[in-house]
Design a protein around this motif. Structure first.
Motif, PDB file in Angstrom:
ATOM      1  N   GLU A  38      32.551  20.222  -6.213  1.00 54.17           N
ATOM      2  CA  GLU A  38      32.802  19.546  -4.946  1.00 54.17           C
ATOM      3  C   GLU A  38      32.149  18.173  -4.881  1.00 54.17           C
ATOM      4  OE1 GLU A  38      32.132  21.733  -1.133  1.00 54.17           O
ATOM      5  OE2 GLU A  38      31.937  19.653  -0.443  1.00 54.17           O
ATOM      6  N   SER A  39      30.961  18.045  -5.504  1.00 54.92           N
ATOM      7  CA  SER A  39      30.280  16.746  -5.448  1.00 54.92           C
ATOM      8  C   SER A  39      31.106  15.668  -6.139  1.00 54.92           C
ATOM      9  CB  SER A  39      28.895  16.858  -6.097  1.00 54.92           C
ATOM     10  OG  SER A  39      29.028  17.244  -7.459  1.00 54.92           O
ATOM     11  N   VAL A  40      31.867  16.076  -7.159  1.00 49.65           N
ATOM     12  CA  VAL A  40      32.712  15.105  -7.873  1.00 49.65           C
ATOM     13  C   VAL A  40      33.907  14.713  -7.015  1.00 49.65           C
ATOM     14  CG1 VAL A  40      34.181  14.769  -9.903  1.00 49.65           C
ATOM     15  CG2 VAL A  40      31.991  15.942 -10.140  1.00 49.65           C
ATOM     16  N   ILE A  41      34.548  15.689  -6.399  1.00 49.26           N
ATOM     17  CA  ILE A  41      35.679  15.425  -5.506  1.00 49.26           C
ATOM     18  C   ILE A  41      35.246  14.497  -4.358  1.00 49.26           C
ATOM     19  CG2 ILE A  41      37.334  16.490  -3.912  1.00 49.26           C
ATOM     20  CD1 ILE A  41      38.021  17.205  -6.732  1.00 49.26           C
ATOM     21  N   ARG A  42      34.058  14.790  -3.839  1.00 50.30           N
ATOM     22  CA  ARG A  42      33.481  13.970  -2.769  1.00 50.30           C
ATOM     23  C   ARG A  42      33.290  12.521  -3.246  1.00 50.30           C
ATOM     24  NH1 ARG A  42      30.949  15.303   2.014  1.00 50.30           N
ATOM     25  NH2 ARG A  42      31.441  17.517   2.016  1.00 50.30           N
ATOM     26  N   ALA A  43      32.766  12.388  -4.472  1.00 51.12           N
ATOM     27  CA  ALA A  43      32.537  11.060  -5.044  1.00 51.12           C
ATOM     28  C   ALA A  43      33.862  10.322  -5.201  1.00 51.12           C
ATOM     29  CB  ALA A  43      31.828  11.179  -6.389  1.00 51.12           C
ATOM     30  N   ILE A  44      34.882  11.033  -5.658  1.00 50.30           N
ATOM     31  CA  ILE A  44      36.191  10.402  -5.844  1.00 50.30           C
ATOM     32  C   ILE A  44      36.753   9.943  -4.500  1.00 50.30           C
ATOM     33  CG2 ILE A  44      38.592  10.831  -6.506  1.00 50.30           C
ATOM     34  CD1 ILE A  44      37.455  12.784  -8.636  1.00 50.30           C
ATOM     35  N   ALA A  45      36.645  10.798  -3.503  1.00 48.95           N
ATOM     36  CA  ALA A  45      37.138  10.439  -2.167  1.00 48.95           C
ATOM     37  C   ALA A  45      36.442   9.172  -1.679  1.00 48.95           C
ATOM     38  CB  ALA A  45      36.910  11.600  -1.197  1.00 48.95           C
ATOM     39  N   HIS A  46      35.126   9.140  -1.875  1.00 50.57           N
ATOM     40  CA  HIS A  46      34.364   7.964  -1.450  1.00 50.57           C
ATOM     41  C   HIS A  46      34.840   6.703  -2.168  1.00 50.57           C
ATOM     42  CE1 HIS A  46      30.884   5.415  -0.468  1.00 50.57           C
ATOM     43  NE2 HIS A  46      30.975   5.026  -1.728  1.00 50.57           N
ATOM     44  N   ILE A  47      34.986   6.804  -3.497  1.00 51.29           N
ATOM     45  CA  ILE A  47      35.374   5.638  -4.300  1.00 51.29           C
ATOM     46  C   ILE A  47      36.765   5.143  -3.886  1.00 51.29           C
ATOM     47  CG2 ILE A  47      35.976   4.868  -6.641  1.00 51.29           C
ATOM     48  CD1 ILE A  47      33.765   6.906  -7.612  1.00 51.29           C
ATOM     49  N   LEU A  48      37.687   6.077  -3.697  1.00 54.09           N
ATOM     50  CA  LEU A  48      39.053   5.694  -3.340  1.00 54.09           C
ATOM     51  C   LEU A  48      39.098   4.997  -1.979  1.00 54.09           C
ATOM     52  CD1 LEU A  48      41.065   8.824  -4.491  1.00 54.09           C
ATOM     53  CD2 LEU A  48      41.052   6.560  -5.553  1.00 54.09           C
ATOM     54  N   LEU A  49      38.398   5.571  -1.011  1.00 52.92           N
ATOM     55  CA  LEU A  49      38.413   4.974   0.329  1.00 52.92           C
ATOM     56  C   LEU A  49      37.726   3.612   0.325  1.00 52.92           C
ATOM     57  CD1 LEU A  49      37.798   8.144   2.485  1.00 52.92           C
ATOM     58  CD2 LEU A  49      39.867   6.744   2.407  1.00 52.92           C
ATOM     59  N   ALA A  50      36.627   3.520  -0.435  1.00 52.50           N
ATOM     60  CA  ALA A  50      35.928   2.234  -0.523  1.00 52.50           C
ATOM     61  C   ALA A  50      36.840   1.174  -1.122  1.00 52.50           C
ATOM     62  CB  ALA A  50      34.661   2.386  -1.361  1.00 52.50           C
ATOM     63  N   LYS A  51      37.611   1.581  -2.148  1.00 55.03           N
ATOM     64  CA  LYS A  51      38.517   0.621  -2.783  1.00 55.03           C
ATOM     65  C   LYS A  51      39.625   0.213  -1.819  1.00 55.03           C
ATOM     66  CE  LYS A  51      37.948   1.305  -7.675  1.00 55.03           C
ATOM     67  NZ  LYS A  51      38.367   2.044  -8.860  1.00 55.03           N
ATOM     68  N   LEU A  52      40.174   1.205  -1.145  1.00 55.56           N
ATOM     69  CA  LEU A  52      41.281   0.940  -0.230  1.00 55.56           C
ATOM     70  C   LEU A  52      40.861  -0.019   0.880  1.00 55.56           C
ATOM     71  CD1 LEU A  52      44.225   1.698   0.405  1.00 55.56           C
ATOM     72  CD2 LEU A  52      43.340   3.511   1.871  1.00 55.56           C
TER      73      LEU A  52
END
Ligand code: ZN
Length: 207
Positions: A38-52
């Motif tokens: 879950e920590s990885v999925i969370r990290a991905i969500a964060h990175i994607l939203l930050a990029k967007l």
């Protein structure tokens, strides 16, 4: 918050995309991430939203994701899936002018004491000039472009190309922190031992 459409897709890599279209957010994740912690999925969500939204990416999230992506378990799984999915066409080592097995065996004796196990060797389907040769670890196959299989192509050129790919077998990709190191210092030093290096590089440049 805009509505989200999230789906896992069959990607061969860890490819992830995020798009904002008509006030809705579309996210595609590789199915290789389906079992990620879950920590990885969370990290991905964060990175994607930050990029967007063009916001800074949190260093801890970034490191967490990179660590996961470069971990050997993931790399192995990616390779396995690539190998199972890749429908590689195999053309074999015998060309019109050169036989790759024969060239390999002679290089093996000259430079590696005959100790290197021979992978599958095959000519490429097309006369590719973009990719002259590559070692495919998933299929344990060296693919050489057909442009070298003609009388105007000197033997030292194909020898050099194959020698380079053989060095990839000898020196697997190293992780230098978070960076992939494909041509290490030792790799390059050994490559310089090829006697007709200059001529071969000149020929490839002309090609
Ligand atoms: Zn290389």
């Amino acid at each position: 918050m805009p509505p989200f459409h999230i789906r896992f897709r069959r990607f061969v890599s860890l490819n992830t995309t995020i798009r904002l279209r008509e006030a809705q957010i579309y996210v595609s994740l590789s199915d290789l991430l389906e079992g990620a912690p879950e920590s990885v999925i969370r990290a991905i969500a964060h990175i994607l939203l930050a990029k967007l939204y063009r916001k800074p990416i949190d260093a801890a999230h970034n490191a967490r994701y990179k660590r996961f992506a470069s971990s050997t378990a993931v790399a192995k799984q990616t390779e396995l899936i690539r190998s199972a999915r890749g429908s590689k066409r195999y053309f074999g080592p015998q060309g019109h002018y050169y036989n790759l097995d024969e060239v390999f065996d002679s290089l093996n004796l000259r430079f590696f004491g005959g100790l290197m196990g021979r992978p599958d060797l095959t000519w490429s389907e097309h006369h590719a000039k973009r990719s002259l040769g590559h070692y495919d670890a998933a299929h344990n196959t060296i693919v050489v472009s057909r442009v070298f299989d003609r009388p105007s192509s000197p033997r030292y050129a194909i020898e050099y190309l194959l020698y380079h790919e053989m060095l990839h077998l000898k020196h697997p990709v190293k992780m230098n922190g978070l960076r992939r190191c494909v041509h290490s210092r030792e790799f390059k030093a050994e490559e310089r031992q090829f006697p007709q290096l200059k001529e071969a590089l000149a020929f490839i440049k002309r090609l």
